[in-house]
Scaffold this motif. Structure first.
Motif, PDB file in Angstrom:
ATOM      1  N   TRP A  39       0.849  -1.202   0.000  1.00 34.96           N
ATOM      2  CA  TRP A  39       0.000   0.000   0.000  1.00 34.96           C
ATOM      3  C   TRP A  39       0.880   1.246   0.000  1.00 34.96           C
ATOM      4  O   TRP A  39       1.808   1.367   0.803  1.00 34.96           O
ATOM      5  CB  TRP A  39      -0.927   0.055   1.221  1.00 34.96           C
ATOM      6  N   HIS A  96       4.949   6.065  12.904  1.00 30.94           N
ATOM      7  CA  HIS A  96       3.946   5.664  13.906  1.00 30.94           C
ATOM      8  C   HIS A  96       2.788   6.634  14.038  1.00 30.94           C
ATOM      9  O   HIS A  96       1.672   6.248  14.370  1.00 30.94           O
ATOM     10  CB  HIS A  96       4.607   5.370  15.257  1.00 30.94           C
ATOM     11  N   LYS A 121       8.459   1.631  14.876  1.00 32.54           N
ATOM     12  CA  LYS A 121       9.118   1.992  16.125  1.00 32.54           C
ATOM     13  C   LYS A 121       8.475   3.254  16.675  1.00 32.54           C
ATOM     14  O   LYS A 121       8.727   4.346  16.180  1.00 32.54           O
ATOM     15  CB  LYS A 121      10.622   2.155  15.871  1.00 32.54           C
ATOM     16  N   ASN A 152      18.528  -2.334  11.980  1.00 34.32           N
ATOM     17  CA  ASN A 152      18.080  -2.486  10.603  1.00 34.32           C
ATOM     18  C   ASN A 152      18.002  -1.169   9.848  1.00 34.32           C
ATOM     19  O   ASN A 152      16.917  -0.706   9.477  1.00 34.32           O
ATOM     20  CB  ASN A 152      16.680  -3.137  10.571  1.00 34.32           C
ATOM     21  N   ALA A 154      17.614   0.730   6.897  1.00 34.85           N
ATOM     22  CA  ALA A 154      16.989   0.192   5.686  1.00 34.85           C
ATOM     23  C   ALA A 154      17.903   0.239   4.472  1.00 34.85           C
ATOM     24  O   ALA A 154      17.968  -0.736   3.696  1.00 34.85           O
ATOM     25  CB  ALA A 154      15.692   0.955   5.406  1.00 34.85           C
TER      26      ALA A 154
HETATM   27  P1  NAD Z   1       9.747   6.921   6.146  1.00 41.35           P
HETATM   28  O1  NAD Z   1      10.479   7.577   7.240  1.00 41.35           O
HETATM   29  O2  NAD Z   1      10.430   6.743   4.850  1.00 41.35           O
HETATM   30  O3  NAD Z   1       8.390   7.765   6.019  1.00 41.35           O
HETATM   31  C1  NAD Z   1       7.804   8.178   4.866  1.00 41.35           C
HETATM   32  C2  NAD Z   1       6.549   7.393   4.584  1.00 41.35           C
HETATM   33  O4  NAD Z   1       5.426   7.995   5.259  1.00 41.35           O
HETATM   34  C3  NAD Z   1       6.229   7.422   3.102  1.00 41.35           C
HETATM   35  O5  NAD Z   1       5.815   6.159   2.667  1.00 41.35           O
HETATM   36  C4  NAD Z   1       5.080   8.416   3.039  1.00 41.35           C
HETATM   37  O6  NAD Z   1       4.225   8.169   1.945  1.00 41.35           O
HETATM   38  C5  NAD Z   1       4.368   8.104   4.325  1.00 41.35           C
HETATM   39  N1  NAD Z   1       3.410   9.132   4.717  1.00 41.35           N
HETATM   40  C6  NAD Z   1       3.565  10.478   4.709  1.00 41.35           C
HETATM   41  N2  NAD Z   1       2.434  11.080   5.117  1.00 41.35           N
HETATM   42  C7  NAD Z   1       1.549  10.089   5.400  1.00 41.35           C
HETATM   43  C8  NAD Z   1       0.211  10.063   5.877  1.00 41.35           C
HETATM   44  N3  NAD Z   1      -0.435  11.194   6.168  1.00 41.35           N
HETATM   45  N4  NAD Z   1      -0.372   8.862   6.068  1.00 41.35           N
HETATM   46  C9  NAD Z   1       0.283   7.716   5.823  1.00 41.35           C
HETATM   47  N5  NAD Z   1       1.547   7.669   5.357  1.00 41.35           N
HETATM   48  C10 NAD Z   1       2.167   8.848   5.151  1.00 41.35           C
HETATM   49  O7  NAD Z   1       9.161   5.502   6.616  1.00 41.35           O
HETATM   50  P2  NAD Z   1       9.970   4.165   6.988  1.00 41.35           P
HETATM   51  O8  NAD Z   1      11.444   4.412   6.965  1.00 41.35           O
HETATM   52  O9  NAD Z   1       9.417   3.079   6.149  1.00 41.35           O
HETATM   53  O10 NAD Z   1       9.590   3.968   8.518  1.00 41.35           O
HETATM   54  C11 NAD Z   1       8.429   3.309   8.966  1.00 41.35           C
HETATM   55  C12 NAD Z   1       8.674   2.752  10.354  1.00 41.35           C
HETATM   56  O11 NAD Z   1       9.770   1.836  10.294  1.00 41.35           O
HETATM   57  C13 NAD Z   1       9.062   3.813  11.399  1.00 41.35           C
HETATM   58  O12 NAD Z   1       8.425   3.522  12.624  1.00 41.35           O
HETATM   59  C14 NAD Z   1      10.560   3.638  11.545  1.00 41.35           C
HETATM   60  O13 NAD Z   1      11.021   3.966  12.852  1.00 41.35           O
HETATM   61  C15 NAD Z   1      10.727   2.159  11.286  1.00 41.35           C
HETATM   62  N6  NAD Z   1      12.069   1.777  10.824  1.00 41.35           N
HETATM   63  C16 NAD Z   1      12.734   2.486   9.875  1.00 41.35           C
HETATM   64  C17 NAD Z   1      13.991   2.074   9.462  1.00 41.35           C
HETATM   65  C18 NAD Z   1      14.792   2.808   8.418  1.00 41.35           C
HETATM   66  O14 NAD Z   1      16.006   2.613   8.336  1.00 41.35           O
HETATM   67  N7  NAD Z   1      14.185   3.627   7.590  1.00 41.35           N
HETATM   68  C19 NAD Z   1      14.550   0.918  10.010  1.00 41.35           C
HETATM   69  C20 NAD Z   1      13.840   0.197  10.961  1.00 41.35           C
HETATM   70  C21 NAD Z   1      12.591   0.648  11.363  1.00 41.35           C
END
Ligand code: NAD
Ligand code: 13P
Length: 352
Positions: A39, A96, A121, A152, A154
């Motif tokens: 999604w 989150h 997280k 991790n 990414a």
């Molecule tokens: P990100 O920081 O890249 O965030 C951007 C995402 O948020 C995009 O997909 C965007 O479309 C979306 N977004 C923006 N506005 C929005 C809205 N109003 N409604 C819904 N979505 C919206 O995201 P990420 O890196 O995939 O992180 C997601 C989770 O994973 C977080 O909790 C983060 O802590 C965790 N995480 C991230 C990493 C990393 O290295 N990036 C690693 C481990 C865990």
């Protein structure tokens, strides 16, 4: 058809890598349907095209994970309802702060027998107290929810550099094993532990420690100071987790989700990076401004988590027990200068 269908809810930096990992496994394992639906929160790119269409045309998330092929069996879908409708397994991976709204939209739209996992997280603080994101998902949607956390970053996993991760589960080991099977690859080694709260709190709280490490970097205080921050941070993570959930296990802090995530995030994470810039500017530029400028649409989790943790601490009268956590929040809101990050130790922690 009896094969298990997977939908990834979220397509940011980590969400896209999670879809790539999963898609490599659904192709190999017969018990899973090949196609993985991802999604996408739709947005229009500067070229005027829709992000979801560009992902499906190029097989790359050009905005949040440029240069990485996701696998042909990853299909971007901007319609939340249709993306989740047939999924047996739901993987939640958005920043989150968006999860409350997403859960509301999903009520009654998913399979009643779906299983969920959260890679998110963070936490929510409600009037009744703190609510972990996995609890939000399982309470709002009436489904079971495991978690996957770990060291991790990414972008490193995207290029298939080796890392470990931890699945936290509540009761059902068989479900945990299914998640391990779905995520585990030669370069992504996943272990399951029966401590969902411990694993999720590790992933959530380490983002606050990462801000502290970033302040230390911005102030150029050196490696010993940063190591001290990590040590005290890990100790506060453990104390806070155990006060909230006495069932949390000490051993969880030695899994990838614990010490290893503290280390990698304090060395190479986004929270660290923005906190460094914040301290270099003497706290004169806000985190919102720095996030927008430095992260190209990606989201920080640490600043809001520090606030959420602070609310819990204040509400329960625990502020003095957590000098590092509370000081980080006070620096973020400019009540204290960044240099306060090493001055709080005069309020010696009262826990052992
Ligand atoms: P990100 O920081 O890249 O965030 C951007 C995402 O948020 C995009 O997909 C965007 O479309 C979306 N977004 C923006 N506005 C929005 C809205 N109003 N409604 C819904 N979505 C919206 O995201 P990420 O890196 O995939 O992180 C997601 C989770 O994973 C977080 O909790 C983060 O802590 C965790 N995480 C991230 C990493 C990393 O290295 N990036 C690693 C481990 C865990
Ligand atoms: P940041 O959000 O600070 O980049 O941390 C990423 C992460 O959680 C690594 O495990």
């Amino acid at each position: 058809e009896m094969t298990t269908r997977v939908t990834v809810v979220g397509s940011g930096n980590w969400g896209s890598v999670a879809a790539k990992l999963i898609a490599s496994n659904t192709l190999k394992l017969n018990s899973f349907h090949d196609e993985v639906i991802m999604w996408v929160f739709e947005e229009i790119l500067p070229t005027g095209e829709k992000l979801s269409q560009v992902i499906n045309r190029t097989n790359e998330n050009v905005k949040y994970l440029p240069g990485i092929k996701l696998g042909k069996n990853v299909v971007a879908n901007p319609d939340l309802e249709s993306a989740v409708k047939d999924a047996n397994l739901l993987v939640f991976v958005t920043p989150h702060q968006f999860m409350e709204g997403i859960c509301k939209r999903l009520v009654g739209k998913i399979r009643a027998d779906a299983e969920a996992i959260s890679l998110i997280k963070g936490m929510e603080v409600k009037r009744e107290g703190p609510c972990m994101i996995s609890s939000l998902i399982s309470e709002q949607l009436g489904i079971n929810c495991c978690v996957l956390m770990g060291a991790n970053i990414a972008n490193e996993i995207a290029v298939e550099k080796f890392s470990e991760a931890t699945v936290g589960y509540r009761k059902n080991k068989e479900i945990a094993d299914k998640w391990v099977q779905l995520f585990n690859t030669s370069y992504f080694a996943v272990t399951a532990v029966q401590d969902v709260e411990g694993v999720e709190l590790c992933g959530t709280l380490k983002n606050v420690v990462a801000l502290a490490a970033g302040f230390v970097d911005g102030l150029e205080m050196g490696n010993n100071t940063k190591a001290a921050i990590m040590r005290v941070g890990l100790r506060e993570m453990k104390a806070f987790s155990k006060l909230l959930f006495p069932s949390v296990k000490d051993s969880t802090f030695f899994e990838s989700c614990g010490i290893a995530d503290v280390i990698t995030t304090c060395l190479g994470g986004r929270n660290r990076k923005c906190a460094e810039a914040f301290a270099r500017n003497g706290g004169k530029r806000s985190f919102d401004e720095l996030e927008a400028e430095m992260l190209q649409g990606q989201k920080l989790q640490g600043v809001s988590t520090a606030k959420e943790v602070y609310e819990v601490l204040r509400h329960r009268g625990w502020l003095e027990l957590f000098p590092l956590f509370s000081t980080v929040h006070e620096i973020c809101i400019s009540r204290l200068p960044p240099t306060a990050i090493v001055e709080y130790s005069e309020h010696t922690p009262k826990y052992s």
